[in-house]
Write an enzyme that holds these catalytic residues in place. Structure first.
Site, PDB file in Angstrom:
ATOM      1  CE  LYS A 179     -14.471  22.631 -21.487  1.00  0.00           C
ATOM      2  NZ  LYS A 179     -15.608  21.739 -21.230  1.00  0.00           N
ATOM      3  CG  ASN A 180     -13.716  18.645 -22.433  1.00  0.00           C
ATOM      4  OD1 ASN A 180     -14.232  19.429 -21.627  1.00  0.00           O
ATOM      5  ND2 ASN A 180     -13.916  18.723 -23.732  1.00  0.00           N
ATOM      6  NE  ARG A 229     -23.155  16.557 -21.467  1.00  0.00           N
ATOM      7  CZ  ARG A 229     -24.332  15.900 -21.496  1.00  0.00           C
ATOM      8  NH1 ARG A 229     -25.436  16.510 -21.142  1.00  0.00           N
ATOM      9  NH2 ARG A 229     -24.394  14.654 -21.885  1.00  0.00           N
ATOM     10  CB  CYS A 287     -22.375  24.472 -24.157  1.00  0.00           C
ATOM     11  SG  CYS A 287     -20.940  25.308 -23.511  1.00  0.00           S
ATOM     12  NE  ARG A 337     -23.836  18.620 -24.370  1.00  0.00           N
ATOM     13  CZ  ARG A 337     -22.758  19.226 -23.849  1.00  0.00           C
ATOM     14  NH1 ARG A 337     -22.865  20.433 -23.341  1.00  0.00           N
ATOM     15  NH2 ARG A 337     -21.599  18.590 -23.803  1.00  0.00           N
ATOM     16  CG  ASP A 386     -29.651   7.901 -23.501  1.00  0.00           C
ATOM     17  OD1 ASP A 386     -29.013   8.966 -23.681  1.00  0.00           O
ATOM     18  OD2 ASP A 386     -29.693   7.009 -24.357  1.00  0.00           O
ATOM     19  CG  LEU A 387     -25.676   6.310 -24.210  1.00  0.00           C
ATOM     20  CD1 LEU A 387     -24.597   6.762 -25.182  1.00  0.00           C
ATOM     21  CD2 LEU A 387     -26.213   4.937 -24.589  1.00  0.00           C
ATOM     22  CG  ASP A 400     -15.323  19.938 -28.085  1.00  0.00           C
ATOM     23  OD1 ASP A 400     -14.795  19.347 -27.136  1.00  0.00           O
ATOM     24  OD2 ASP A 400     -16.544  19.905 -28.309  1.00  0.00           O
ATOM     25  NE  ARG A 430     -18.706  25.902 -18.459  1.00  0.00           N
ATOM     26  CZ  ARG A 430     -19.358  25.028 -19.236  1.00  0.00           C
ATOM     27  NH1 ARG A 430     -20.324  25.432 -20.038  1.00  0.00           N
ATOM     28  NH2 ARG A 430     -19.039  23.754 -19.204  1.00  0.00           N
TER      29      ARG A 430
HETATM   30  C1  EPZ Z   1     -17.826  15.709 -24.043  1.00  0.00           C
HETATM   31  O1  EPZ Z   1     -19.189  15.996 -23.806  1.00  0.00           O
HETATM   32  C2  EPZ Z   1     -17.126  17.063 -23.987  1.00  0.00           C
HETATM   33  N1  EPZ Z   1     -17.365  17.662 -22.676  1.00  0.00           N
HETATM   34  C3  EPZ Z   1     -17.680  17.990 -25.075  1.00  0.00           C
HETATM   35  O2  EPZ Z   1     -16.900  19.172 -25.059  1.00  0.00           O
HETATM   36  C4  EPZ Z   1     -17.493  17.306 -26.421  1.00  0.00           C
HETATM   37  O3  EPZ Z   1     -18.072  18.129 -27.415  1.00  0.00           O
HETATM   38  C5  EPZ Z   1     -18.193  15.939 -26.407  1.00  0.00           C
HETATM   39  O4  EPZ Z   1     -17.645  15.138 -25.334  1.00  0.00           O
HETATM   40  C6  EPZ Z   1     -18.037  15.176 -27.705  1.00  0.00           C
HETATM   41  O5  EPZ Z   1     -16.720  14.906 -27.940  1.00  0.00           O
HETATM   42  C7  EPZ Z   1     -16.674  17.178 -21.620  1.00  0.00           C
HETATM   43  O6  EPZ Z   1     -15.857  16.278 -21.755  1.00  0.00           O
HETATM   44  C8  EPZ Z   1     -16.967  17.821 -20.300  1.00  0.00           C
HETATM   45  P1  EPZ Z   1     -20.722  12.798 -25.466  1.00  0.00           P
HETATM   46  P2  EPZ Z   1     -20.194  14.756 -23.484  1.00  0.00           P
HETATM   47  O7  EPZ Z   1     -21.348  11.997 -24.399  1.00  0.00           O
HETATM   48  O8  EPZ Z   1     -19.441  13.695 -22.802  1.00  0.00           O
HETATM   49  C9  EPZ Z   1     -24.938  11.683 -27.274  1.00  0.00           C
HETATM   50  C10 EPZ Z   1     -16.503  21.452 -24.916  1.00  0.00           C
HETATM   51  O9  EPZ Z   1     -16.705  22.331 -25.763  1.00  0.00           O
HETATM   52  N2  EPZ Z   1     -25.211  11.104 -25.947  1.00  0.00           N
HETATM   53  O10 EPZ Z   1     -19.421  12.322 -26.086  1.00  0.00           O
HETATM   54  O11 EPZ Z   1     -21.391  15.322 -22.865  1.00  0.00           O
HETATM   55  C11 EPZ Z   1     -24.796  13.197 -27.225  1.00  0.00           C
HETATM   56  O12 EPZ Z   1     -26.065  13.815 -27.326  1.00  0.00           O
HETATM   57  C12 EPZ Z   1     -17.546  20.397 -24.669  1.00  0.00           C
HETATM   58  O13 EPZ Z   1     -15.445  21.304 -24.252  1.00  0.00           O
HETATM   59  C13 EPZ Z   1     -26.372  10.369 -25.767  1.00  0.00           C
HETATM   60  O14 EPZ Z   1     -27.177  10.216 -26.682  1.00  0.00           O
HETATM   61  O15 EPZ Z   1     -20.527  14.290 -24.973  1.00  0.00           O
HETATM   62  C14 EPZ Z   1     -23.911  13.487 -28.419  1.00  0.00           C
HETATM   63  O16 EPZ Z   1     -24.702  13.549 -29.599  1.00  0.00           O
HETATM   64  C15 EPZ Z   1     -18.818  20.661 -25.465  1.00  0.00           C
HETATM   65  N3  EPZ Z   1     -26.628   9.818 -24.549  1.00  0.00           N
HETATM   66  C16 EPZ Z   1     -23.022  12.248 -28.503  1.00  0.00           C
HETATM   67  O17 EPZ Z   1     -23.654  11.230 -27.709  1.00  0.00           O
HETATM   68  C17 EPZ Z   1     -25.746   9.961 -23.496  1.00  0.00           C
HETATM   69  O18 EPZ Z   1     -26.022   9.410 -22.401  1.00  0.00           O
HETATM   70  C18 EPZ Z   1     -21.626  12.486 -27.918  1.00  0.00           C
HETATM   71  O19 EPZ Z   1     -21.805  13.034 -26.625  1.00  0.00           O
HETATM   72  C19 EPZ Z   1     -24.576  10.702 -23.693  1.00  0.00           C
HETATM   73  C20 EPZ Z   1     -24.317  11.258 -24.936  1.00  0.00           C
END
Ligand code: EPZ
Length: 419
Positions: free
Chosen positions: A22-23, A92, A116, A121, A124-125, A306, A398
């Site tokens: 999915k991801n 998302r 979710c 979430r 900003d990055l 996850d 989903r």
């Molecule tokens: C991806 O979400 C996955 N979703 C998530 O899987 C997974 O839990 C997550 O990566 C972490 O591995 C998809 O790939 C669609 P991140 P993502 O950016 O990219 C913070 C599932 O169950 N952050 O790696 O949104 C954030 O708050 C889903 O399949 C910022 O601060 O996650 C988190 O604490 C749930 N600023 C950390 O980084 C940003 O701009 C990691 O988030 C982006 C993220």
């Protein structure tokens, strides 16, 4: 309202095949907007996030042909129109349209992403990277507008303050056709990032280092069509492996890339789970007594956030005390009160989950709060005595393709009911 009804306690056995990731696919589909020709994806999972993304692509003017697990996408008709808020808000990963529309048109007007509820979430990055590449960010109601002043975006040196899967992939997508070189430092290393880089490189991009913490992208003028096989879903695989260990009497999980689950398998082995690793499958035997363990999630190759929810019902069968700390999403604990209502000795205290086993679970009505919490409740329902009813199951659909069919084939008494 639809719900999943499970009559639990029936041992599972047989074989289950893991579907495409999915991801990965939720990034691959928007990235195809960058291509100047048809791109075909094989191994696409039957999940509602894919349905939503196909709808969005067609609204934007792409033509999409779906035949089972194969998607043929022709992006040549895509127009740069404001994205439909309703659809965008349904997942998302819609934020990947920012990167691909910026990369193709130099601008994007997109509704803010949904997904979710795992606590805050931010994106900003993502925005910091796009601004470094020459885009300006403004807000129009529920939408956000990214635009350059008519110039193509250009390469930049970007340091990610937090390791972020989404921001890493989104920057890679935007940089593929940017003018010049982009370097991403402190990049995420998840296998899905490598999968997206593989697709883009096969389209003609110049991306090096995907899977490491430094990724270099040299922008190119055009990206051509190609055909790409989506990697297997390591989170779906981990979910079925935990299920097999919790309630199975010999289950083979196929289409598994073992190397994507190293830290997860190590934790299962620490519990005493008996399994055999084959070429691209894992055979899980009927288990004896297991030992309670503690888990701390971290970015890949660490223990995946996850998987901390899907493994929890298995932890509850083990003897002893253990804890779970999710360093990525501290608030990812909504499954805990539901498991407690099923009779589990488990609680979430200030960002840490603690549990005591073994536990006998009893079926009660429970509610899924997010995708992986829902998966945990399905496993708990399969283990529990009596009838478990799970509502809010749209979350589960989903991310888990054909979950009712797959579990029924393993001997589960499970059905999807329209109330
Ligand atoms: C991806 O979400 C996955 N979703 C998530 O899987 C997974 O839990 C997550 O990566 C972490 O591995 C998809 O790939 C669609 P991140 P993502 O950016 O990219 C913070 C599932 O169950 N952050 O790696 O949104 C954030 O708050 C889903 O399949 C910022 O601060 O996650 C988190 O604490 C749930 N600023 C950390 O980084 C940003 O701009 C990691 O988030 C982006 C993220």
């Amino acid at each position: 309202m639809r719900k999943i009804v499970i009559n639990g306690g029936k041992p599972l056995s047989g074989e289950v095949a893991v579907s495409g990731a999915k991801n990965s696919v939720v990034a691959l589909i928007p990235a195809i907007i960058l291509a100047d020709d048809i791109v075909t994806l094989d191994g696409v999972p039957a999940i509602s996030d894919v349905d939503s993304l196909i709808d969005i692509m067609e609204i934007m003017g792409a033509s999409v042909k779906r035949d089972g697990e194969t998607l043929e996408i022709d992006p040549r008709g895509v127009k740069n129109i404001p994205m439909p808020y309703g659809k965008i808000n349904s997942l998302r990963a819609s934020y990947y349209f920012y990167g691909s529309l910026l990369g193709r048109f130099g601008e994007a007007t997109v509704g803010l992403p949904g997904g979710c509820d795992l606590g805050p979430r931010p994106i900003d990055l993502h925005l910091k990277a796009f601004e470094a590449m020459g885009a300006s960010v403004s807000y129009e109601g529920e939408s956000m507008r990214l635009a350059t002043d008519g110039q193509p975006i250009y390469g930049a040196h970007i340091y990610m303050d937090t390791v972020s899967v989404g921001a890493t992939i989104n920057t890679m997508i935007a940089a593929a056709k940017a003018k010049g070189r982009t370097v991403i430092e402190n990049a995420a290393r998840e296998p899905e990032i490598i999968d997206v880089a593989t697709l883009l490189n096969n389209m003609g991009a110049h991306i090096r280092g995907a899977g490491t913490d430094i990724i270099t992208i040299d922008g190119v003028e055009t990206l051509k069509g190609t055909r790409h096989q989506v990697i297997p879903d390591r989170i779906e695989a981990g979910t079925y492996i935990a299920m097999a260990a919790a309630i199975g009497e010999g289950v083979k999980v196929t289409n598994v890339l073992y190397e994507h689950l190293d830290s997860y398998i190590a934790k299962l082995e620490e519990m005493g789970v008996r399994m055999t690793v084959e070429e691209d499958a894992i055979f899980v035997e009927k288990q004896g007594e297991l030992k309670a363990v503690s888990i701390k999630t971290s970015p890949y190759p660490g223990f995946a956030t996850d998987l901390q929810q899907p493994i929890t019902p298995l932890l509850l069968t083990a003897k002893g005390r253990g804890s779970i700390v999710d360093t990525i999403y501290e608030k990812r604990v909504n499954h805990v009160p539901e498991l407690a209502r099923m009779g589990a000795e488990i609680s979430a205290l200030g960002g840490q989950i603690v549990y005591q086993g073994p536990n006998e679970l009893t079926g009660v009505p429970v509610k899924a709060s997010d995708l992986r919490a829902g998966a945990a409740l399905v496993i708990a329902g399969l283990m529990a005595k009596g009838r478990t009813e799970i509502t809010n199951i749209e979350f589960i659909l989903r991310g888990y393709s054909n979950i009712i069919e797959k579990l029924t084939a393993l001997g589960a008494d499970i059905e999807l009911v329209n109330d």
